[in-house]
Design a protein around this motif. Structure first.
Motif, short mmCIF file in Angstrom:
data_model
loop_
_atom_site.label_atom_id
_atom_site.label_comp_id
_atom_site.label_asym_id
_atom_site.label_seq_id
_atom_site.Cartn_x
_atom_site.Cartn_y
_atom_site.Cartn_z
N ALA A 106 -7.63 -2.85 -16.76
CA ALA A 106 -7.99 -2.75 -15.35
C ALA A 106 -7.16 -3.71 -14.50
CB ALA A 106 -9.48 -3.00 -15.16
N PHE A 107 -6.93 -4.93 -15.02
CA PHE A 107 -6.09 -5.91 -14.32
C PHE A 107 -4.69 -5.37 -14.12
CE2 PHE A 107 -2.87 -9.27 -14.98
CZ PHE A 107 -3.04 -9.98 -13.79
N TYR A 108 -4.07 -4.86 -15.18
CA TYR A 108 -2.71 -4.32 -15.08
C TYR A 108 -2.67 -3.09 -14.17
CZ TYR A 108 -0.93 -7.43 -18.72
OH TYR A 108 -0.54 -8.53 -19.43
N ALA A 109 -3.70 -2.27 -14.21
CA ALA A 109 -3.76 -1.10 -13.33
C ALA A 109 -3.85 -1.54 -11.87
CB ALA A 109 -4.94 -0.22 -13.70
N ALA A 110 -4.56 -2.63 -11.61
CA ALA A 110 -4.66 -3.15 -10.24
C ALA A 110 -3.29 -3.61 -9.74
CB ALA A 110 -5.67 -4.30 -10.19
N ILE A 111 -2.55 -4.32 -10.59
CA ILE A 111 -1.20 -4.76 -10.19
C ILE A 111 -0.33 -3.53 -9.92
CG2 ILE A 111 0.88 -5.98 -10.93
CD1 ILE A 111 -1.51 -7.85 -10.29
N SER A 112 -0.42 -2.53 -10.76
CA SER A 112 0.37 -1.30 -10.58
C SER A 112 0.00 -0.60 -9.28
CB SER A 112 0.17 -0.34 -11.76
OG SER A 112 0.72 -0.88 -12.92
N GLU A 113 -1.28 -0.57 -8.97
CA GLU A 113 -1.73 0.09 -7.75
C GLU A 113 -1.25 -0.64 -6.50
OE1 GLU A 113 -5.96 0.98 -5.71
OE2 GLU A 113 -5.75 1.73 -7.76
N ALA A 114 -1.00 -1.94 -6.62
CA ALA A 114 -0.55 -2.74 -5.47
C ALA A 114 0.96 -2.60 -5.22
CB ALA A 114 -0.90 -4.20 -5.69
N ILE A 115 1.67 -1.90 -6.09
CA ILE A 115 3.12 -1.72 -5.89
C ILE A 115 3.35 -0.87 -4.65
CG2 ILE A 115 5.24 -0.72 -6.84
CD1 ILE A 115 4.23 -1.54 -9.62
N VAL A 116 4.21 -1.33 -3.79
CA VAL A 116 4.56 -0.62 -2.56
C VAL A 116 5.40 0.59 -2.96
CG1 VAL A 116 5.80 -0.78 -0.37
CG2 VAL A 116 4.50 -2.75 -1.22
N PRO A 117 5.05 1.80 -2.46
CA PRO A 117 5.80 3.00 -2.84
C PRO A 117 7.31 2.84 -2.60
CG PRO A 117 3.85 3.59 -1.60
CD PRO A 117 3.95 2.10 -1.55
N ASP A 118 8.09 3.38 -3.51
CA ASP A 118 9.56 3.37 -3.45
C ASP A 118 10.16 1.96 -3.52
OD1 ASP A 118 9.60 6.18 -3.22
OD2 ASP A 118 9.29 6.02 -1.06
N THR A 119 9.41 1.01 -4.10
CA THR A 119 9.92 -0.35 -4.30
C THR A 119 9.57 -0.79 -5.72
OG1 THR A 119 7.94 -1.60 -3.68
CG2 THR A 119 9.39 -0.89 -1.87
N THR A 120 9.97 -2.00 -6.04
CA THR A 120 9.63 -2.57 -7.35
C THR A 120 8.71 -3.78 -7.19
OG1 THR A 120 11.60 -3.95 -7.29
CG2 THR A 120 11.79 -1.83 -8.40
N PHE A 121 8.19 -4.02 -5.99
CA PHE A 121 7.33 -5.19 -5.80
C PHE A 121 5.92 -4.76 -5.38
CE2 PHE A 121 9.65 -4.52 -1.83
CZ PHE A 121 8.63 -4.51 -0.90
N ALA A 122 4.97 -5.64 -5.67
CA ALA A 122 3.57 -5.40 -5.31
C ALA A 122 3.18 -6.32 -4.17
CB ALA A 122 2.67 -5.66 -6.52
N GLN A 123 2.35 -5.82 -3.27
CA GLN A 123 1.85 -6.64 -2.17
C GLN A 123 0.34 -6.60 -2.17
OE1 GLN A 123 3.95 -5.32 1.42
NE2 GLN A 123 5.07 -7.24 1.32
N LEU A 124 -0.24 -7.79 -2.04
CA LEU A 124 -1.68 -7.94 -2.03
C LEU A 124 -2.08 -8.84 -0.87
CD1 LEU A 124 -0.59 -8.54 -5.27
CD2 LEU A 124 -2.90 -7.73 -5.57
#
Length: 149
Positions: A106-124
């Motif tokens: 669930a933790f890893y899925a949350a990080i994946s869900e925070a990834i900005v579309p068409d990028t390689t970074f996550a924003q929270l």
């Protein structure tokens, strides 16, 4: 000379304002530093999962804008940046990939869900309340962390 004095006062005022703004960013960055324990994870529009007593996910934010951490069986690390708009950007996220627990998944899925579309970074988004850090993303997703050090 009289025309120069108002100009100098204006320059000093602007410089003071800029220095004050820079100090605020340092306080926020310092609030992140240290070790945190992930206590709950919720994906957008899903039920919240809480950390089982026997399981600990640790996340350590370092002064050089690097972070590292571990789940029960995996390690993760990367670089982060704090933006003035209460945004934590995970510029990199590397992890080992051994089958993990339900909570760590669930933790890893949350990080994946925070990834900005068409990028390689996550924003929270982030918010502090005492020793609790809440990271938000997506449509109601969140990670809740508790300060250890």
């Amino acid at each position: 000379m009289k025309r120069l004095t108002p100009f100098l006062l204006l320059c000093l005022s602007i410089q003071t304002l800029l220095i004050s703004c820079g100090e605020d960013d340092g306080v926020t960055a310092n609030a992140f530093l240290g070790q945190w324990r992930v206590t709950s994870a919720r994906l957008s529009n899903a039920l919240e999962q809480f950390s089982p007593d026997e399981e600990t996910i640790l996340w350590d934010f370092e002064t050089n804008e690097n972070y590292s951490g571990n789940t029960t069986v995996n390690q993760f690390s990367g670089r982060y940046r704090l933006d003035g708009s209460n945004t934590l950007t995970l510029l990199e996220f590397q992890t080992t990939e051994v089958a993990d627990t339900q909570f760590a998944t669930a933790f890893y899925a949350a990080i994946s869900e925070a990834i900005v579309p068409d990028t390689t970074f996550a924003q929270l988004g982030y918010d502090f309340s005492g020793n609790t850090l809440t990271l938000t993303f997506g449509d109601g997703g969140r990670l809740v962390l508790e300060r250890l050090q």
